[in-house]
Write an enzyme that holds these catalytic residues in place. Sequence first.
Site, PDB file in Angstrom:
ATOM      1  N   GLU A   1      76.475   3.407 -26.989  1.00 26.96           N
ATOM      2  CA  GLU A   1      75.543   2.679 -26.136  1.00 26.96           C
ATOM      3  C   GLU A   1      75.705   1.201 -26.431  1.00 26.96           C
ATOM      4  O   GLU A   1      75.572   0.774 -27.582  1.00 26.96           O
ATOM      5  CB  GLU A   1      74.097   3.103 -26.378  1.00 26.96           C
ATOM      6  CG  GLU A   1      73.118   2.370 -25.443  1.00 26.96           C
ATOM      7  CD  GLU A   1      71.659   2.700 -25.718  1.00 26.96           C
ATOM      8  OE1 GLU A   1      70.832   2.487 -24.813  1.00 26.96           O
ATOM      9  OE2 GLU A   1      71.344   3.168 -26.840  1.00 26.96           O
TER      10      GLU A   1
ATOM     11  N   GLU B   1      74.307  -3.165 -31.101  1.00 26.87           N
ATOM     12  CA  GLU B   1      73.254  -4.139 -30.820  1.00 26.87           C
ATOM     13  C   GLU B   1      73.534  -5.427 -31.598  1.00 26.87           C
ATOM     14  O   GLU B   1      73.678  -5.393 -32.817  1.00 26.87           O
ATOM     15  CB  GLU B   1      71.887  -3.573 -31.220  1.00 26.87           C
ATOM     16  CG  GLU B   1      70.724  -4.529 -31.085  1.00 26.87           C
ATOM     17  CD  GLU B   1      70.595  -5.130 -29.697  1.00 26.87           C
ATOM     18  OE1 GLU B   1      70.590  -6.362 -29.587  1.00 26.87           O
ATOM     19  OE2 GLU B   1      70.521  -4.349 -28.715  1.00 26.87           O
TER      20      GLU B   1
ATOM     21  N   ASP C   1      78.356  -8.155 -31.456  1.00 26.81           N
ATOM     22  CA  ASP C   1      78.390  -8.417 -30.018  1.00 26.81           C
ATOM     23  C   ASP C   1      79.404  -7.498 -29.351  1.00 26.81           C
ATOM     24  O   ASP C   1      80.541  -7.364 -29.823  1.00 26.81           O
ATOM     25  CB  ASP C   1      78.765  -9.881 -29.773  1.00 26.81           C
ATOM     26  CG  ASP C   1      78.453 -10.335 -28.357  1.00 26.81           C
ATOM     27  OD1 ASP C   1      78.803  -9.596 -27.407  1.00 26.81           O
ATOM     28  OD2 ASP C   1      77.880 -11.420 -28.198  1.00 26.81           O
TER      29      ASP C   1
ATOM     30  N   ASP D   1      70.431  -6.720 -19.855  1.00 25.56           N
ATOM     31  CA  ASP D   1      69.951  -8.007 -19.347  1.00 25.56           C
ATOM     32  C   ASP D   1      70.576  -8.246 -17.973  1.00 25.56           C
ATOM     33  O   ASP D   1      71.797  -8.217 -17.835  1.00 25.56           O
ATOM     34  CB  ASP D   1      70.363  -9.116 -20.314  1.00 25.56           C
ATOM     35  CG  ASP D   1      69.665 -10.435 -20.027  1.00 25.56           C
ATOM     36  OD1 ASP D   1      69.442 -10.739 -18.832  1.00 25.56           O
ATOM     37  OD2 ASP D   1      69.369 -11.172 -20.980  1.00 25.56           O
TER      38      ASP D   1
ATOM     39  N   LYS E   1      71.025 -15.359 -12.727  1.00 27.00           N
ATOM     40  CA  LYS E   1      71.618 -16.589 -12.201  1.00 27.00           C
ATOM     41  C   LYS E   1      73.122 -16.418 -11.994  1.00 27.00           C
ATOM     42  O   LYS E   1      73.813 -15.835 -12.829  1.00 27.00           O
ATOM     43  CB  LYS E   1      71.340 -17.756 -13.145  1.00 27.00           C
ATOM     44  CG  LYS E   1      69.856 -18.101 -13.237  1.00 27.00           C
ATOM     45  CD  LYS E   1      69.616 -19.282 -14.154  1.00 27.00           C
ATOM     46  CE  LYS E   1      68.121 -19.607 -14.217  1.00 27.00           C
ATOM     47  NZ  LYS E   1      67.833 -20.741 -15.123  1.00 27.00           N
TER      48      LYS E   1
ATOM     49  N   ASP F   1      66.042  -0.832 -14.084  1.00 28.61           N
ATOM     50  CA  ASP F   1      64.953  -0.925 -13.106  1.00 28.61           C
ATOM     51  C   ASP F   1      65.159  -2.130 -12.206  1.00 28.61           C
ATOM     52  O   ASP F   1      64.341  -2.393 -11.325  1.00 28.61           O
ATOM     53  CB  ASP F   1      63.599  -1.045 -13.815  1.00 28.61           C
ATOM     54  CG  ASP F   1      63.407  -2.407 -14.457  1.00 28.61           C
ATOM     55  OD1 ASP F   1      64.370  -2.907 -15.083  1.00 28.61           O
ATOM     56  OD2 ASP F   1      62.316  -2.989 -14.327  1.00 28.61           O
TER      57      ASP F   1
ATOM     58  N   THR G   1      64.550   5.401 -22.494  1.00 29.47           N
ATOM     59  CA  THR G   1      64.562   4.308 -23.454  1.00 29.47           C
ATOM     60  C   THR G   1      63.143   3.738 -23.552  1.00 29.47           C
ATOM     61  O   THR G   1      62.263   4.089 -22.764  1.00 29.47           O
ATOM     62  CB  THR G   1      65.513   3.183 -23.013  1.00 29.47           C
ATOM     63  OG1 THR G   1      64.913   2.459 -21.923  1.00 29.47           O
ATOM     64  CG2 THR G   1      66.857   3.735 -22.550  1.00 29.47           C
ATOM     65  N   GLU G   2      62.943   2.831 -24.511  1.00 32.51           N
ATOM     66  CA  GLU G   2      61.642   2.165 -24.620  1.00 32.51           C
ATOM     67  C   GLU G   2      61.301   1.425 -23.331  1.00 32.51           C
ATOM     68  O   GLU G   2      60.179   1.508 -22.823  1.00 32.51           O
ATOM     69  CB  GLU G   2      61.643   1.174 -25.792  1.00 32.51           C
ATOM     70  CG  GLU G   2      61.753   1.812 -27.166  1.00 32.51           C
ATOM     71  CD  GLU G   2      63.185   1.915 -27.670  1.00 32.51           C
ATOM     72  OE1 GLU G   2      63.366   2.105 -28.875  1.00 32.51           O
ATOM     73  OE2 GLU G   2      64.127   1.819 -26.850  1.00 32.51           O
TER      74      GLU G   2
ATOM     75  N   GLU H   1      62.502   1.930 -20.335  1.00 35.73           N
ATOM     76  CA  GLU H   1      62.335   2.859 -19.219  1.00 35.73           C
ATOM     77  C   GLU H   1      60.916   3.412 -19.170  1.00 35.73           C
ATOM     78  O   GLU H   1      60.300   3.479 -18.095  1.00 35.73           O
ATOM     79  CB  GLU H   1      63.340   4.005 -19.350  1.00 35.73           C
ATOM     80  CG  GLU H   1      63.319   4.983 -18.200  1.00 35.73           C
ATOM     81  CD  GLU H   1      64.445   5.999 -18.291  1.00 35.73           C
ATOM     82  OE1 GLU H   1      64.508   6.873 -17.411  1.00 35.73           O
ATOM     83  OE2 GLU H   1      65.262   5.911 -19.233  1.00 35.73           O
TER      84      GLU H   1
END
Length: 217
Positions: free
Chosen positions: A44, A69, A96, A118, A122, A154, A191-192, A194
């Site tokens: 993930e 992460e 990263d 994320d 822009k 979402d 997920t948290e 979600e």
Amino acid sequence: MRLRHKPYAMDRINEYSHIVIGNPEERAGSWKEVFGNEQPIHIEVGTGRGRFMYDMAKANPHINYIGIEKFTSVVVDALDKLIEEELPNLKLINKDAEDLTVFFAKGEIDRVYLNFSDPWPKKRHTKRRLTYKTFLRNYEEVLVEGGEIHFKTDNQGLFEYSLMSMAEYGMLLTYLSLDLHNSDFEGNIMTEYEEKFSSKGHRIYRVEAKYRTEPMQ
């Protein structure tokens, strides 16, 4: 989102180096040795506080999982879950994801999960989106032939962009839901984010995309 500084984080991560793997580039090509078995490996990218990876690993002991992460103050929360109840089929990387092809050998990974990434709305930040073509290329390099990406969000704008990006890259969209929680999809693990967004009535979008094993005609 402002991240709260946790001065103890690096000490905790260093103490549990068998869970949060330091210098993952040294493990490229030998992750099955890290796990001590020949099970498939799913990763993930942007694992956050780790709920999704933790629940997936617990539900599927026959699959190995790696959560990536970059934020130390976040990955330490995922580590804390594993300190309470360690799962032998789950490891973490505090790096990263831009360096993904350094961490894994070609064809070493069986599936990539992208959950509530994320959106970078822009236009000048388009290249930072985890479904931008350079990231898709990196995933393809570390995935087995015909490997898959499973993506949830979402954010409608990011979802539409991701569908376009995957299609332009030549991927096959094998599953698509414009309202996951009101679909017939079974076995969804949240997920948290979600749980938070869906409780507010946000629609959850999901796509499964597969890399082609033969060039498009």
